[in-house]
Scaffold this motif. Sequence first.
Motif, mmCIF file in Angstrom:
data_model
loop_
_atom_site.group_PDB
_atom_site.id
_atom_site.type_symbol
_atom_site.label_atom_id
_atom_site.label_comp_id
_atom_site.label_asym_id
_atom_site.label_seq_id
_atom_site.Cartn_x
_atom_site.Cartn_y
_atom_site.Cartn_z
ATOM 1 N N ILE A 1 0.838 -1.205 0.000
ATOM 2 C CA ILE A 1 0.000 0.000 0.000
ATOM 3 C C ILE A 1 0.872 1.254 0.000
ATOM 4 O O ILE A 1 0.516 2.273 -0.577
ATOM 5 C CB ILE A 1 -1.011 -0.013 1.178
ATOM 6 N N GLU B 1 -0.698 2.981 -2.946
ATOM 7 C CA GLU B 1 -1.537 2.135 -3.793
ATOM 8 C C GLU B 1 -1.070 2.179 -5.256
ATOM 9 O O GLU B 1 -1.885 2.280 -6.180
ATOM 10 C CB GLU B 1 -3.007 2.546 -3.654
ATOM 11 N N ARG C 1 -7.606 4.641 4.121
ATOM 12 C CA ARG C 1 -7.064 3.281 4.008
ATOM 13 C C ARG C 1 -5.666 3.212 4.618
ATOM 14 O O ARG C 1 -5.186 2.140 4.942
ATOM 15 C CB ARG C 1 -7.057 2.839 2.543
ATOM 16 N N PRO D 1 -0.687 -3.947 2.901
ATOM 17 C CA PRO D 1 -2.057 -3.559 3.255
ATOM 18 C C PRO D 1 -2.503 -4.246 4.548
ATOM 19 O O PRO D 1 -2.268 -5.446 4.731
ATOM 20 C CB PRO D 1 -2.897 -4.069 2.075
#
Length: 232
Positions: free
Chosen positions: A5, A65, A151, A30
């Motif tokens: 990520i 990402e 996130r 992640p």
Amino acid sequence: MTELILTVDDLRVRYGRVEAVRGVTFEAAPGSLVTLVGANGAGKSSIINAVSGMVRPRGGRITFEGRDITRTPAHRLVASGLVQVPEGRQILGTLTVEENLQLGSPGRRGIAEVYQRFPVLAERRRLQAGSLSGGEQQMLAIGRALVTRPRLILLDEPSMGLAPRVVDEVFGVIGEIRASGTTVVLVEQNARRALRAADHGYVLAGGEIVHSGPAAELLDDDRVVQAYLGVE
Ligand code: ATP
């Protein structure tokens, strides 16, 4: 291979003549909790301020990402799912708890979720944020970041200045955030505590990474314990 990520490659940060970060490389998978630990002035804040777009790097590359975000400003990163809780909380004491959350994001849904996670903030929603205890203010600072439904969340010294019992609560919340699937990058001077909570750790000194590995291995490494963790 799982896609990462966050990747930070050969990051450099300078303030005039001060070389605060000298070629730092690290990454986060992640859903993981990664910590950067080290003494005062090691360069921890400079690194996460560069990742969150608050400080412009002098060199290196940062991806989130899979996209290059090396020079993306902070407000655009928040909109794309990356948010920082700054050192010292920086809540606005004369505004109410709810107004502070609205500054994070005006969306009702995010705020309702934060009230669910922190019932104490729901109880105090109409009070001035400056009247909250230190621990409650830290929860508010974390809550203000969570309303954006990130996130990836970057936390700068969340345990600073808090009583031991409150530090336990803050680490409990950090564990819950991670358990909900949000990736966490945690910067801490409280190295032992941070490594206990983390999957992977990086030890910084003088703007460089001097040790890294699975957090459990760092906690077991005599060189790390003697130089950075001290006796318990
Ligand atoms: P702390 O726990 O004190 O925040 P840190 O590990 O986060 O420490 P940084 O705040 O990143 O470290 O600081 C790294 C170095 O850069 C230090 O030598 C610091 O004095 C210097 N520094 C940080 N911010 C600035 C600035 N705005 N201008 C000049 N020098 C700075």
